[in-house]
Design a protein around this motif. Structure first.
Motif, PDB file in Angstrom:
ATOM      1  N   THR A   2       0.835  -1.188   0.000  1.00  0.00           N
ATOM      2  CA  THR A   2       0.000   0.000   0.000  1.00  0.00           C
ATOM      3  C   THR A   2       0.875   1.246   0.000  1.00  0.00           C
ATOM      4  O   THR A   2       1.773   1.385   0.827  1.00  0.00           O
ATOM      5  CB  THR A   2      -0.922   0.028   1.232  1.00  0.00           C
ATOM      6  OG1 THR A   2      -1.724  -1.156   1.227  1.00  0.00           O
ATOM      7  CG2 THR A   2      -1.818   1.253   1.193  1.00  0.00           C
ATOM      8  N   LEU A   3       0.603   2.143  -0.926  1.00  0.00           N
ATOM      9  CA  LEU A   3       1.381   3.371  -1.028  1.00  0.00           C
ATOM     10  C   LEU A   3       0.783   4.441  -0.129  1.00  0.00           C
ATOM     11  O   LEU A   3      -0.439   4.598  -0.059  1.00  0.00           O
ATOM     12  CB  LEU A   3       1.386   3.888  -2.466  1.00  0.00           C
ATOM     13  CG  LEU A   3       1.973   2.969  -3.551  1.00  0.00           C
ATOM     14  CD1 LEU A   3       1.847   3.637  -4.911  1.00  0.00           C
ATOM     15  CD2 LEU A   3       3.418   2.650  -3.249  1.00  0.00           C
ATOM     16  N   SER A   4       1.645   5.173   0.536  1.00  0.00           N
ATOM     17  CA  SER A   4       1.169   6.283   1.359  1.00  0.00           C
ATOM     18  C   SER A   4       1.672   7.628   0.852  1.00  0.00           C
ATOM     19  O   SER A   4       1.134   8.671   1.253  1.00  0.00           O
ATOM     20  CB  SER A   4       1.618   6.100   2.818  1.00  0.00           C
ATOM     21  OG  SER A   4       3.033   6.091   2.908  1.00  0.00           O
ATOM     22  N   SER A   5       2.684   7.621  -0.041  1.00  0.00           N
ATOM     23  CA  SER A   5       3.190   8.896  -0.551  1.00  0.00           C
ATOM     24  C   SER A   5       3.714   8.741  -1.971  1.00  0.00           C
ATOM     25  O   SER A   5       4.467   7.819  -2.270  1.00  0.00           O
ATOM     26  CB  SER A   5       4.302   9.432   0.352  1.00  0.00           C
ATOM     27  OG  SER A   5       5.401   8.553   0.381  1.00  0.00           O
ATOM     28  N   GLN A  89      14.827   6.502  -0.620  1.00  0.00           N
ATOM     29  CA  GLN A  89      13.572   6.857  -1.284  1.00  0.00           C
ATOM     30  C   GLN A  89      13.107   8.264  -0.906  1.00  0.00           C
ATOM     31  O   GLN A  89      12.070   8.475  -0.299  1.00  0.00           O
ATOM     32  CB  GLN A  89      12.480   5.823  -0.976  1.00  0.00           C
ATOM     33  CG  GLN A  89      12.756   4.491  -1.650  1.00  0.00           C
ATOM     34  CD  GLN A  89      11.636   3.487  -1.473  1.00  0.00           C
ATOM     35  OE1 GLN A  89      11.872   2.280  -1.369  1.00  0.00           O
ATOM     36  NE2 GLN A  89      10.410   3.964  -1.423  1.00  0.00           N
ATOM     37  N   ARG A  90      13.918   9.214  -1.331  1.00  0.00           N
ATOM     38  CA  ARG A  90      13.558  10.598  -1.105  1.00  0.00           C
ATOM     39  C   ARG A  90      14.144  11.463  -2.222  1.00  0.00           C
ATOM     40  O   ARG A  90      15.125  11.082  -2.872  1.00  0.00           O
ATOM     41  CB  ARG A  90      14.049  11.088   0.255  1.00  0.00           C
ATOM     42  CG  ARG A  90      15.553  11.079   0.422  1.00  0.00           C
ATOM     43  CD  ARG A  90      15.983  11.549   1.796  1.00  0.00           C
ATOM     44  NE  ARG A  90      17.415  11.865   1.784  1.00  0.00           N
ATOM     45  CZ  ARG A  90      17.979  12.844   2.467  1.00  0.00           C
ATOM     46  NH1 ARG A  90      17.231  13.612   3.255  1.00  0.00           N
ATOM     47  NH2 ARG A  90      19.272  13.077   2.390  1.00  0.00           N
ATOM     48  N   TYR A 101       9.294   9.312  -0.527  1.00  0.00           N
ATOM     49  CA  TYR A 101       8.288   8.737  -1.427  1.00  0.00           C
ATOM     50  C   TYR A 101       8.232   7.212  -1.295  1.00  0.00           C
ATOM     51  O   TYR A 101       9.236   6.557  -1.029  1.00  0.00           O
ATOM     52  CB  TYR A 101       8.589   9.109  -2.884  1.00  0.00           C
ATOM     53  CG  TYR A 101       9.896   8.564  -3.436  1.00  0.00           C
ATOM     54  CD1 TYR A 101       9.995   7.259  -3.928  1.00  0.00           C
ATOM     55  CD2 TYR A 101      11.039   9.367  -3.481  1.00  0.00           C
ATOM     56  CE1 TYR A 101      11.190   6.767  -4.440  1.00  0.00           C
ATOM     57  CE2 TYR A 101      12.240   8.878  -3.989  1.00  0.00           C
ATOM     58  CZ  TYR A 101      12.307   7.579  -4.472  1.00  0.00           C
ATOM     59  OH  TYR A 101      13.491   7.087  -4.972  1.00  0.00           O
ATOM     60  N   ASP A 102       7.028   6.688  -1.480  1.00  0.00           N
ATOM     61  CA  ASP A 102       6.868   5.256  -1.719  1.00  0.00           C
ATOM     62  C   ASP A 102       7.030   4.989  -3.215  1.00  0.00           C
ATOM     63  O   ASP A 102       7.523   3.941  -3.620  1.00  0.00           O
ATOM     64  CB  ASP A 102       5.500   4.779  -1.247  1.00  0.00           C
ATOM     65  CG  ASP A 102       5.373   4.797   0.270  1.00  0.00           C
ATOM     66  OD1 ASP A 102       6.379   4.536   0.948  1.00  0.00           O
ATOM     67  OD2 ASP A 102       4.266   5.090   0.779  1.00  0.00           O
ATOM     68  N   HIS A 103       6.545   5.966  -4.017  1.00  0.00           N
ATOM     69  CA  HIS A 103       6.758   5.874  -5.461  1.00  0.00           C
ATOM     70  C   HIS A 103       7.049   7.269  -6.000  1.00  0.00           C
ATOM     71  O   HIS A 103       6.457   8.258  -5.564  1.00  0.00           O
ATOM     72  CB  HIS A 103       5.539   5.287  -6.177  1.00  0.00           C
ATOM     73  CG  HIS A 103       5.883   4.787  -7.559  1.00  0.00           C
ATOM     74  ND1 HIS A 103       6.428   3.547  -7.770  1.00  0.00           N
ATOM     75  CD2 HIS A 103       5.798   5.381  -8.782  1.00  0.00           C
ATOM     76  CE1 HIS A 103       6.652   3.378  -9.069  1.00  0.00           C
ATOM     77  NE2 HIS A 103       6.289   4.497  -9.701  1.00  0.00           N
ATOM     78  N   ASN A 268      14.432   1.155 -14.301  1.00  0.00           N
ATOM     79  CA  ASN A 268      15.134   0.010 -13.720  1.00  0.00           C
ATOM     80  C   ASN A 268      15.089   0.016 -12.195  1.00  0.00           C
ATOM     81  O   ASN A 268      15.626  -0.880 -11.545  1.00  0.00           O
ATOM     82  CB  ASN A 268      16.584  -0.046 -14.207  1.00  0.00           C
ATOM     83  CG  ASN A 268      17.347   1.245 -13.977  1.00  0.00           C
ATOM     84  OD1 ASN A 268      16.919   2.311 -14.423  1.00  0.00           O
ATOM     85  ND2 ASN A 268      18.492   1.170 -13.301  1.00  0.00           N
ATOM     86  N   ASP A 269      14.456   1.021 -11.612  1.00  0.00           N
ATOM     87  CA  ASP A 269      14.146   1.051 -10.176  1.00  0.00           C
ATOM     88  C   ASP A 269      12.639   0.905 -10.051  1.00  0.00           C
ATOM     89  O   ASP A 269      11.878   1.748 -10.537  1.00  0.00           O
ATOM     90  CB  ASP A 269      14.604   2.386  -9.573  1.00  0.00           C
ATOM     91  CG  ASP A 269      14.399   2.459  -8.063  1.00  0.00           C
ATOM     92  OD1 ASP A 269      13.401   1.897  -7.558  1.00  0.00           O
ATOM     93  OD2 ASP A 269      15.219   3.108  -7.393  1.00  0.00           O
ATOM     94  N   SER A 270      12.173  -0.171  -9.406  1.00  0.00           N
ATOM     95  CA  SER A 270      10.742  -0.465  -9.346  1.00  0.00           C
ATOM     96  C   SER A 270       9.937   0.559  -8.556  1.00  0.00           C
ATOM     97  O   SER A 270       8.704   0.527  -8.575  1.00  0.00           O
ATOM     98  CB  SER A 270      10.523  -1.855  -8.732  1.00  0.00           C
ATOM     99  OG  SER A 270      11.013  -1.898  -7.397  1.00  0.00           O
ATOM    100  N   HIS A 271      10.618   1.481  -7.877  1.00  0.00           N
ATOM    101  CA  HIS A 271       9.928   2.527  -7.135  1.00  0.00           C
ATOM    102  C   HIS A 271       9.846   3.835  -7.923  1.00  0.00           C
ATOM    103  O   HIS A 271       9.378   4.840  -7.385  1.00  0.00           O
ATOM    104  CB  HIS A 271      10.650   2.796  -5.802  1.00  0.00           C
ATOM    105  CG  HIS A 271      10.689   1.615  -4.891  1.00  0.00           C
ATOM    106  ND1 HIS A 271       9.576   1.137  -4.244  1.00  0.00           N
ATOM    107  CD2 HIS A 271      11.713   0.794  -4.537  1.00  0.00           C
ATOM    108  CE1 HIS A 271       9.906   0.092  -3.513  1.00  0.00           C
ATOM    109  NE2 HIS A 271      11.195  -0.150  -3.677  1.00  0.00           N
ATOM    110  N   ILE A 272      10.309   3.793  -9.191  1.00  0.00           N
ATOM    111  CA  ILE A 272      10.337   5.022  -9.984  1.00  0.00           C
ATOM    112  C   ILE A 272       9.763   4.775 -11.378  1.00  0.00           C
ATOM    113  O   ILE A 272      10.179   3.849 -12.083  1.00  0.00           O
ATOM    114  CB  ILE A 272      11.774   5.572 -10.121  1.00  0.00           C
ATOM    115  CG1 ILE A 272      12.406   5.788  -8.740  1.00  0.00           C
ATOM    116  CG2 ILE A 272      11.783   6.875 -10.921  1.00  0.00           C
ATOM    117  CD1 ILE A 272      13.856   6.254  -8.791  1.00  0.00           C
ATOM    118  N   SER A 273       8.803   5.620 -11.774  1.00  0.00           N
ATOM    119  CA  SER A 273       8.246   5.607 -13.127  1.00  0.00           C
ATOM    120  C   SER A 273       8.712   6.856 -13.867  1.00  0.00           C
ATOM    121  O   SER A 273       9.081   7.854 -13.250  1.00  0.00           O
ATOM    122  CB  SER A 273       6.716   5.592 -13.083  1.00  0.00           C
ATOM    123  OG  SER A 273       6.223   4.467 -12.399  1.00  0.00           O
ATOM    124  N   ALA A 274       8.663   6.815 -15.191  1.00  0.00           N
ATOM    125  CA  ALA A 274       8.945   8.000 -16.007  1.00  0.00           C
ATOM    126  C   ALA A 274       7.904   8.079 -17.114  1.00  0.00           C
ATOM    127  O   ALA A 274       7.529   7.055 -17.701  1.00  0.00           O
ATOM    128  CB  ALA A 274      10.353   7.958 -16.586  1.00  0.00           C
TER     129      ALA A 274
END
Length: 411
Positions: A2-5, A89-90, A101-103, A268-274
């Protein structure tokens, strides 16, 4: 998990759409939207046309009023992201504030490719990318007598049409052999060339600029590499853009003509989208090759896709790309990617400025270009998003109607 941020870097069309779609989809966590321009997030396409003509005011450019961000609890931060700390993760901002961030969604867009020639920093030389650019350009465009446009892509030609409509003498210089050569077919190029020439615009194809000439710190002319000089009290350039990848590069994210992502728009980092102009993704409409698309519709579609994934509704990104440009009384709409097309079928009349070009590759319809034929554009969007496929033989039939064919072949 679950994402919170969620932190979004880039407050253009893509970044704003992620934030709005997350809230619309029921996301209850923290959303931070970071943009490095002053004011509210705004739309850019009108900057090179309607805004310069005074048809749209600045307040009408914004996506939503300030109250929207308060009501939706979207934290709008006017600052510049300078470091992605992937381990913790910041995101660290220029102000030294850190956002956890969570994502993380990178929607950092692109910047104008510089001219890189002598005189590019003279007064009277402009690119058009931001509201500040357009605000500085607008009064000059109204009073300019001799305008030179460097580059005949969408932005350059949109401005050329504006300048001609305001009474300036306009000349366009481009290295290519026809206008919008990277984007459209020769047939559509011909239509737009004739229209611009009828408005008084003069073109210099297959030519390059050596320098912008100045006097007392102001632009007074443009010298081509062949030595010819064109007088100019205003020079506007649009020679493409460069994706803003510095932040991602320094963070160790994979780069390939932008920030490289997979079919889910993940880096290539599963916590980051572009997403948007900066993202290079495997495009199903380009044989699955990694492709970077510069368009508002693509930015919005990718933003919605990432939002859906973060809300637990993941699906590979397969949206059909489409584009548009308004030049004078011509509206060009393109759906699909014509890369590598080998044949065309034309519909309508070039003389009436109501004209479409169907682009085929090995008898498969890959793109539809439409000028002042919105029905063909809408039909093309539907056809390219699903089977069955239209063949050239059918398109060449007498009195063929693309809209009617699409309706008749809906599954």
């Amino acid at each position: 998990m679950t994402l919170s941020s969620v932190v979004i870097v880039g407050a253009g069309q893509a970044g704003f759409q992620v934030a709005a779609s997350l809230r619309q989809g029921g996301f209850a966590g923290r959303i931070s939207l970071v943009g490095d321009e002053p004011g509210l997030p705004y739309q850019r396409p009108p900057l090179s046309k309607a805004y310069l003509l005074g048809k749209i005011k600045a307040e009408n450019l914004v996506f939503r009023p300030a109250a929207f961000f308060d009501q939706q609890q979207i934290e709008l931060i006017q600052d510049k992201a300078v470091i992605i700390d992937r381990q913790n993760q910041r995101v660290v901002l220029e102000s030294e504030k850190a956002l956890e961030y969570d994502h993380l969604v990178l929607a950092t867009g692109a910047h104008n490719r510089p001219l890189s020639i002598p005189g590019e920093h003279l007064e009277g030389v402009f690119g058009i990318k931001t509201l500040a650019d357009a605000d500085a350009l607008a009064p000059r465009a109204k009073n300019a007598k001799n305008v030179v446009v460097i580059g005949c892509g969408f932005i350059g030609l949109e401005f050329a049409a504006v300048a001609a409509a305001q009474g300036a003498s306009v000349q366009v210089i481009d290295r290519g052999d026809r206008l919008m050569a990277r984007a459209i077919s020769p047939q559509m190029s011909e239509l737009f060339l004739k229209a611009h020439e009828s408005w008084g615009v003069k073109f210099h194809f297959s030519q390059a600029v050596d320098q912008i000439m100045g006097k007392d710190g102001k632009a007074v002319g443009v010298e081509k590499v062949n030595g010819d000089v064109i007088p100019a009290d205003l020079v506007v350039y649009g020679i493409g853009v460069i994706p803003n990848i510095t932040l991602a590069t320094e963070a160790g994210l994979e780069i390939e003509n932008g920030i490289k992502v997979d079919a889910d728009l993940l880096t290539n980092d599963s916590h980051i989208s572009a997403i948007g102009d900066v993202a290079c993704f495997p495009c199903v409409h380009n044989h699955g090759e990694h492709t970077r698309i510069e368009s508002v519709p693509n930015a919005m579609d990718q933003a919605r896709a990432v939002s859906a994934r973060l809300l637990g509704k993941a699906a590979p990104f397969v949206a059909t790309p489409w584009f548009w440009t308004d030049q004078g009384n011509l509206k060009l709409q393109i759906v699909g990617l014509s890369t590598g097309y080998d044949s065309t079928v034309t519909l309508g009349s070039m003389e009436s400025n109501q004209f479409s070009v169907l682009c085929f590759r090995r008898d498969h319809l890959v793109a539809v270009e439409s000028c002042n034929r919105p029905g063909d554009h809408l039909a093309g969007k539907k056809l390219l998003s699903r089977p069955p496929e239209l063949t050239q033989r059918e398109a060449k039939e007498p009195d063929f109607d693309l809209k009617a064919w699409e309706v008749a072949h809906r599954s």
